[in-house]
Structure formats: C-alpha cells, structure tokens
Write a protein that holds these residues in place. Structure first.
Motif, mmCIF file in Angstrom:
data_model
loop_
_atom_site.group_PDB
_atom_site.id
_atom_site.type_symbol
_atom_site.label_atom_id
_atom_site.label_comp_id
_atom_site.label_asym_id
_atom_site.label_seq_id
_atom_site.Cartn_x
_atom_site.Cartn_y
_atom_site.Cartn_z
ATOM 1 N N PRO A 55 0.803 -1.233 0.000
ATOM 2 C CA PRO A 55 0.000 0.000 0.000
ATOM 3 C C PRO A 55 0.830 1.275 0.000
ATOM 4 O O PRO A 55 0.469 2.245 -0.670
ATOM 5 C CB PRO A 55 -0.863 -0.106 1.261
ATOM 6 N N ASP A 56 1.938 1.304 0.731
ATOM 7 C CA ASP A 56 2.769 2.510 0.770
ATOM 8 C C ASP A 56 3.473 2.747 -0.564
ATOM 9 O O ASP A 56 3.550 3.878 -1.043
ATOM 10 C CB ASP A 56 3.798 2.426 1.901
ATOM 11 N N THR A 57 3.983 1.675 -1.166
ATOM 12 C CA THR A 57 4.638 1.804 -2.465
ATOM 13 C C THR A 57 3.626 2.234 -3.516
ATOM 14 O O THR A 57 3.896 3.139 -4.321
ATOM 15 C CB THR A 57 5.303 0.470 -2.865
ATOM 16 N N ARG A 58 2.458 1.605 -3.524
ATOM 17 C CA ARG A 58 1.417 1.950 -4.493
ATOM 18 C C ARG A 58 1.005 3.412 -4.343
ATOM 19 O O ARG A 58 0.893 4.151 -5.324
ATOM 20 C CB ARG A 58 0.204 1.028 -4.332
ATOM 21 N N SER A 59 0.784 3.846 -3.127
ATOM 22 C CA SER A 59 0.383 5.227 -2.870
ATOM 23 C C SER A 59 1.449 6.203 -3.375
ATOM 24 O O SER A 59 1.125 7.218 -4.006
ATOM 25 C CB SER A 59 0.147 5.421 -1.373
ATOM 26 N N ALA A 60 2.702 5.895 -3.120
ATOM 27 C CA ALA A 60 3.799 6.766 -3.573
ATOM 28 C C ALA A 60 3.866 6.816 -5.094
ATOM 29 O O ALA A 60 4.053 7.889 -5.685
ATOM 30 C CB ALA A 60 5.126 6.283 -2.986
ATOM 31 N N ILE A 61 3.709 5.671 -5.744
ATOM 32 C CA ILE A 61 3.745 5.638 -7.210
ATOM 33 C C ILE A 61 2.577 6.433 -7.783
ATOM 34 O O ILE A 61 2.750 7.251 -8.693
ATOM 35 C CB ILE A 61 3.740 4.185 -7.730
ATOM 36 N N LEU A 62 1.392 6.223 -7.255
ATOM 37 C CA LEU A 62 0.214 6.926 -7.776
ATOM 38 C C LEU A 62 0.312 8.441 -7.564
ATOM 39 O O LEU A 62 -0.193 9.220 -8.369
ATOM 40 C CB LEU A 62 -1.065 6.369 -7.157
ATOM 41 N N ALA A 63 0.977 8.866 -6.503
ATOM 42 C CA ALA A 63 1.107 10.288 -6.207
ATOM 43 C C ALA A 63 2.248 10.955 -6.972
ATOM 44 O O ALA A 63 2.184 12.152 -7.256
ATOM 45 C CB ALA A 63 1.311 10.492 -4.707
ATOM 46 N N ASN A 64 3.287 10.202 -7.294
ATOM 47 C CA ASN A 64 4.508 10.821 -7.809
ATOM 48 C C ASN A 64 4.920 10.385 -9.206
ATOM 49 O O ASN A 64 5.956 10.832 -9.702
ATOM 50 C CB ASN A 64 5.670 10.523 -6.848
ATOM 51 N N ALA A 65 4.145 9.518 -9.833
ATOM 52 C CA ALA A 65 4.557 8.960 -11.114
ATOM 53 C C ALA A 65 3.326 8.687 -11.978
ATOM 54 O O ALA A 65 2.190 8.896 -11.549
ATOM 55 C CB ALA A 65 5.330 7.663 -10.876
ATOM 56 N N ILE A 66 3.591 8.206 -13.165
ATOM 57 C CA ILE A 66 2.544 7.720 -14.060
ATOM 58 C C ILE A 66 2.653 6.205 -14.043
ATOM 59 O O ILE A 66 3.650 5.636 -14.516
ATOM 60 C CB ILE A 66 2.717 8.274 -15.484
ATOM 61 N N ALA A 67 1.686 5.546 -13.432
ATOM 62 C CA ALA A 67 1.693 4.093 -13.293
ATOM 63 C C ALA A 67 1.082 3.459 -14.537
ATOM 64 O O ALA A 67 -0.026 3.809 -14.943
ATOM 65 C CB ALA A 67 0.912 3.672 -12.051
ATOM 66 N N ILE A 68 1.817 2.521 -15.129
ATOM 67 C CA ILE A 68 1.371 1.832 -16.340
ATOM 68 C C ILE A 68 1.354 0.334 -16.055
ATOM 69 O O ILE A 68 2.409 -0.256 -15.793
ATOM 70 C CB ILE A 68 2.303 2.135 -17.525
ATOM 71 N N TRP A 69 0.168 -0.253 -16.100
ATOM 72 C CA TRP A 69 0.017 -1.693 -15.870
ATOM 73 C C TRP A 69 0.197 -2.427 -17.187
ATOM 74 O O TRP A 69 -0.598 -2.266 -18.110
ATOM 75 C CB TRP A 69 -1.354 -1.981 -15.273
ATOM 76 N N LEU A 70 1.242 -3.218 -17.276
ATOM 77 C CA LEU A 70 1.444 -4.111 -18.412
ATOM 78 C C LEU A 70 0.829 -5.444 -18.044
ATOM 79 O O LEU A 70 1.239 -6.075 -17.076
ATOM 80 C CB LEU A 70 2.939 -4.274 -18.723
ATOM 81 N N ASP A 71 -0.146 -5.856 -18.812
ATOM 82 C CA ASP A 71 -0.939 -7.036 -18.506
ATOM 83 C C ASP A 71 -0.788 -8.048 -19.636
ATOM 84 O O ASP A 71 -0.600 -7.666 -20.786
ATOM 85 C CB ASP A 71 -2.404 -6.601 -18.379
ATOM 86 N N ALA A 72 -0.858 -9.308 -19.314
ATOM 87 C CA ALA A 72 -0.840 -10.373 -20.323
ATOM 88 C C ALA A 72 -1.597 -11.564 -19.763
ATOM 89 O O ALA A 72 -1.755 -11.692 -18.544
ATOM 90 C CB ALA A 72 0.590 -10.769 -20.674
ATOM 91 N N ASP A 73 -2.064 -12.440 -20.658
ATOM 92 C CA ASP A 73 -2.806 -13.604 -20.196
ATOM 93 C C ASP A 73 -1.857 -14.595 -19.500
ATOM 94 O O ASP A 73 -0.642 -14.553 -19.683
ATOM 95 C CB ASP A 73 -3.561 -14.268 -21.350
ATOM 96 N N ILE A 74 -2.423 -15.470 -18.707
ATOM 97 C CA ILE A 74 -1.635 -16.409 -17.890
ATOM 98 C C ILE A 74 -0.759 -17.313 -18.743
ATOM 99 O O ILE A 74 0.410 -17.547 -18.411
ATOM 100 C CB ILE A 74 -2.563 -17.247 -16.975
ATOM 101 N N ALA A 75 -1.266 -17.814 -19.849
ATOM 102 C CA ALA A 75 -0.461 -18.699 -20.697
ATOM 103 C C ALA A 75 0.785 -17.990 -21.212
ATOM 104 O O ALA A 75 1.887 -18.563 -21.209
ATOM 105 C CB ALA A 75 -1.299 -19.223 -21.865
ATOM 106 N N THR A 76 0.640 -16.741 -21.622
ATOM 107 C CA THR A 76 1.785 -15.965 -22.100
ATOM 108 C C THR A 76 2.774 -15.721 -20.975
ATOM 109 O O THR A 76 3.989 -15.889 -21.150
ATOM 110 C CB THR A 76 1.306 -14.622 -22.700
#
Length: 186
Positions: free
Chosen positions: A100-121
């Motif tokens: 939670p602390d890391t997430r909060s810091a990233i959301l407040a101070n950066a542009i968070a980009i979620w790279l997502d892929a399916d489980i098989a990949t």
C-alpha cells in the motif's frame, strides 16, 4: 495478434513524473521498459537490479535469508529513491504495487502503467529463466493465476492499463507511447 488498450479513469497527479511499469512477473516490464525509455530518449532503471545492488544480494538470496517482508521494505525505499530522480522509466517487481505505501507513492509521484498479459503468455515467458523466488518448485501457471486473482485489483488502480497478447515488443511500446501522447503525458 491484437493488442487491446484499457485506460484507468484516474489521472496522474504528477504528469511530469517517472513512468513506472507495474504488473505480474513475465509481463515485460523490463524488456518493454528498456525499449520505451529508448523510444522516449529518457533513462531506464530496473528496481530489482537496484535492490540487488543496494543489498549486495540477489532477490532470491534476500527472500531466502530475510523473507519477503524485509525485501518489500527495501523495495519500497529503493522505488521512492528512484522516483525522486525525475523523468525516467522504472520497471518494478511484480509485488511492488501491491504494497500500500509503495502503491500510494507511485500513484502520487509517477505515471503508473500496468502491463498485462494472459496467464499462458506469462507462464511461457517466466519458464525461460529460473530466478523467481515465488516460482521455485511450483507450477508457473498455477502460481501466476493465483497471483493474478490477488494482484490484478491493485494493478487496476494504475493510471494506464495496456493489455496485450504475444506480439513484438515494439508494438506494445508504440501503444504505450500513443496512450501517453493522447493524454498529453509526454
């Protein structure tokens, strides 16, 4: 092969901050991160590499000797330091954004980009290397499915969500750049 792009409803608070890549192991945070940084002509740093450098130990050794809680504490401090260094691409470990602390810091101070892929990949990608402590002696697809169930709701809080199927990394990089440009973040 296609790439879908899904966008979070939240806008980053620091539109000039670093670009922080989050997602499960094998999503391509390091590989795509290097290419994205080169494309944008900015620096790249892998938080796991920086943690290993600071600790003088591999991630696996930190987990083995001190446990995950100790690792996450160091990870939180390293990521905070990296975000203070200005605009660059930062690849995080798969569990970083769950804290939670890391997430909060990233959301407040950066542009968070979620790279997502399916489980098989993801399972196919992580099977190429044997350095992931959470996979030791376990079926990668099962572990990744369980992790996705837990972590995806946290990753969904990222400002940008890029979902892809297996495709050349350059195409994923271009999708990220297109999204950043359309939102006037670069």
């Amino acid at each position: 092969m296609c790439i879908a792009i899904l966008v979070s409803q939240s806008e980053p608070k620091n539109k000039d901050g670093p670009l922080v890549l989050v997602g499960l192991m094998g999503a391509g945070k390091s590989t795509i991160g290097r290419r994205l940084a080169a494309r944008l002509n900015i620096g790249f740093v892998d938080a796991d590499d920086e943690i290993e450098l600071a600790a003088g130990l591999s991630i696996a050794e930190i987990f083995e000797r001190y446990g995950e809680a100790h690792f996450r504490d160091g990870e939180r401090r390293v990521i905070a330091r990296l975000m203070e260094e200005g605009r660059q691409v930062i690849a995080t470990g798969g569990g970083a954004f769950i804290d939670p602390d890391t997430r909060s810091a990233i959301l407040a101070n950066a542009i968070a980009i979620w790279l997502d892929a399916d489980i098989a990949t993801l399972a196919e990608r992580v099977a190429r290397r044997n350095h992931r402590p959470l996979l030791v002696g376990k079926d990668p697809a099962t572990v990744l499915r369980d992790l996705a169930d837990i972590r995806n709701p946290f990753y969904a809080q990222a400002h940008i969500h890029i979902s892809s199927t297996p495709t050349p990394h350059v195409r994923t990089v271009e999708r990220v750049v297109d999204e950043l440009e359309s939102r006037k973040l670069i």
